[in-house]
Motif scaffolding. Structure first.
Motif, mmCIF file in Angstrom:
data_model
loop_
_atom_site.group_PDB
_atom_site.id
_atom_site.type_symbol
_atom_site.label_atom_id
_atom_site.label_comp_id
_atom_site.label_asym_id
_atom_site.label_seq_id
_atom_site.Cartn_x
_atom_site.Cartn_y
_atom_site.Cartn_z
ATOM 1 N N ALA A 6 0.845 -1.299 -0.239
ATOM 2 C CA ALA A 6 -0.003 -0.110 -0.033
ATOM 3 C C ALA A 6 0.751 1.117 -0.069
ATOM 4 O O ALA A 6 0.262 2.424 0.260
ATOM 5 C CB ALA A 6 -0.904 0.001 1.225
ATOM 6 N N ARG A 7 2.047 1.231 -0.437
ATOM 7 C CA ARG A 7 2.957 2.326 -0.489
ATOM 8 C C ARG A 7 2.254 3.444 -1.453
ATOM 9 O O ARG A 7 1.768 2.713 -2.609
ATOM 10 C CB ARG A 7 4.447 1.833 -0.987
ATOM 11 N N GLY A 8 2.530 4.654 -1.352
ATOM 12 C CA GLY A 8 2.064 5.522 -2.216
ATOM 13 C C GLY A 8 0.614 5.831 -1.993
ATOM 14 O O GLY A 8 -0.020 6.798 -2.810
ATOM 15 N N LEU A 9 -0.177 5.174 -1.444
ATOM 16 C CA LEU A 9 -1.696 5.435 -1.085
ATOM 17 C C LEU A 9 -1.822 5.997 0.021
ATOM 18 O O LEU A 9 -1.055 6.079 1.335
ATOM 19 C CB LEU A 9 -2.151 4.042 -0.997
ATOM 20 N N CYS A 11 -4.790 7.304 3.324
ATOM 21 C CA CYS A 11 -5.640 6.820 3.837
ATOM 22 C C CYS A 11 -7.043 7.391 3.425
ATOM 23 O O CYS A 11 -7.055 8.586 2.825
ATOM 24 C CB CYS A 11 -5.757 7.208 5.406
ATOM 25 N N PRO A 12 -7.909 6.563 3.280
ATOM 26 C CA PRO A 12 -8.183 5.194 3.958
ATOM 27 C C PRO A 12 -7.794 3.979 3.017
ATOM 28 O O PRO A 12 -8.089 2.872 3.305
ATOM 29 C CB PRO A 12 -9.591 5.259 4.219
ATOM 30 N N GLU A 13 -7.144 4.231 1.975
ATOM 31 C CA GLU A 13 -6.995 3.162 0.954
ATOM 32 C C GLU A 13 -6.179 1.989 1.515
ATOM 33 O O GLU A 13 -6.580 0.883 1.336
ATOM 34 C CB GLU A 13 -6.376 3.787 -0.386
ATOM 35 N N PRO A 14 -4.962 2.349 2.298
ATOM 36 C CA PRO A 14 -4.303 1.343 3.090
ATOM 37 C C PRO A 14 -5.369 0.348 3.760
ATOM 38 O O PRO A 14 -5.085 -1.047 3.888
ATOM 39 C CB PRO A 14 -3.279 1.861 3.848
ATOM 40 N N VAL A 15 -5.903 0.741 4.418
ATOM 41 C CA VAL A 15 -7.048 0.033 5.563
ATOM 42 C C VAL A 15 -7.952 -0.767 4.523
ATOM 43 O O VAL A 15 -8.259 -1.797 4.973
ATOM 44 C CB VAL A 15 -7.784 1.058 6.338
ATOM 45 N N VAL A 31 1.770 -5.958 5.511
ATOM 46 C CA VAL A 31 1.377 -4.776 4.807
ATOM 47 C C VAL A 31 2.361 -3.986 4.645
ATOM 48 O O VAL A 31 3.046 -3.697 5.876
ATOM 49 C CB VAL A 31 -0.055 -4.234 5.591
ATOM 50 N N LEU A 32 2.653 -3.489 3.689
ATOM 51 C CA LEU A 32 4.026 -2.387 3.260
ATOM 52 C C LEU A 32 3.307 -1.158 3.274
ATOM 53 O O LEU A 32 2.466 -1.004 2.475
ATOM 54 C CB LEU A 32 4.563 -2.919 2.056
ATOM 55 N N VAL A 33 3.384 -0.327 4.006
ATOM 56 C CA VAL A 33 3.016 1.280 3.722
ATOM 57 C C VAL A 33 4.306 2.220 3.650
ATOM 58 O O VAL A 33 5.487 1.630 4.309
ATOM 59 C CB VAL A 33 1.997 1.621 5.018
ATOM 60 N N ASP A 34 4.031 3.436 3.548
ATOM 61 C CA ASP A 34 5.209 4.461 3.299
ATOM 62 C C ASP A 34 5.072 5.500 4.082
ATOM 63 O O ASP A 34 5.815 6.608 4.030
ATOM 64 C CB ASP A 34 5.536 4.557 2.093
ATOM 65 N N ASN A 35 3.852 5.599 5.203
ATOM 66 C CA ASN A 35 3.728 6.676 5.899
ATOM 67 C C ASN A 35 3.312 6.205 7.307
ATOM 68 O O ASN A 35 2.743 5.214 7.558
ATOM 69 C CB ASN A 35 2.969 7.717 5.204
ATOM 70 N N VAL A 36 3.567 7.143 8.528
ATOM 71 C CA VAL A 36 3.196 6.787 9.583
ATOM 72 C C VAL A 36 1.617 6.813 9.950
ATOM 73 O O VAL A 36 1.251 5.953 10.553
ATOM 74 C CB VAL A 36 3.852 8.215 10.496
ATOM 75 N N VAL A 37 1.033 7.851 9.392
ATOM 76 C CA VAL A 37 -0.486 7.701 9.353
ATOM 77 C C VAL A 37 -1.111 6.522 8.857
ATOM 78 O O VAL A 37 -1.888 5.816 9.565
ATOM 79 C CB VAL A 37 -1.153 8.982 8.638
ATOM 80 N N ALA A 38 -0.528 5.976 7.912
ATOM 81 C CA ALA A 38 -1.202 4.528 7.132
ATOM 82 C C ALA A 38 -0.670 3.289 8.184
ATOM 83 O O ALA A 38 -1.552 2.506 8.612
ATOM 84 C CB ALA A 38 -0.520 4.440 5.882
ATOM 85 N N LYS A 39 0.250 3.468 8.878
ATOM 86 C CA LYS A 39 0.966 2.280 9.788
ATOM 87 C C LYS A 39 -0.085 2.438 10.951
ATOM 88 O O LYS A 39 -0.446 1.503 11.302
ATOM 89 C CB LYS A 39 2.504 2.887 10.172
ATOM 90 N N GLU A 40 -0.179 3.670 11.454
ATOM 91 C CA GLU A 40 -1.111 3.756 12.572
ATOM 92 C C GLU A 40 -2.653 3.278 12.343
ATOM 93 O O GLU A 40 -3.345 2.455 13.066
ATOM 94 C CB GLU A 40 -1.103 5.123 13.321
#
Length: 68
Positions: A6-9, A11-15, A31-40
């Motif tokens: 879900a890198r480059g996406l 929220c709420p797309e990663p969720v 799940v691979l994400v590239d920002n703190v908000v998506a991680k949380e």
């Protein structure tokens, strides 16, 4: 195990992608994400679904290991 990139996406797309992957009812996901908000947000969602979450930083990305 399903893997979601879900890198480059934003929220709420990663969720949403994580939720769609969880429809398969597997015991473990990555799940691979590239920002703190998506991680949380993904972590919070997974915990509310009864999963445990481990987070590993990989450079600028975060790898979330989600398991029952």
């Amino acid at each position: 195990m399903k893997r979601v990139d879900a890198r480059g996406l934003s929220c709420p797309e990663p969720v949403i992608q994580t939720k769609n992957a969880m429809a398969s009812r597997e015991a473990q996901y990555e799940v691979l994400v590239d920002n703190v908000v998506a991680k949380e947000n993904v972590s919070r969602f997974a915990i509310h679904q009864g999963y445990q979450v481990e987070v590993e930083e990989q450079g600028d990305d975060f790898l979330l290991r989600i398991k029952k």
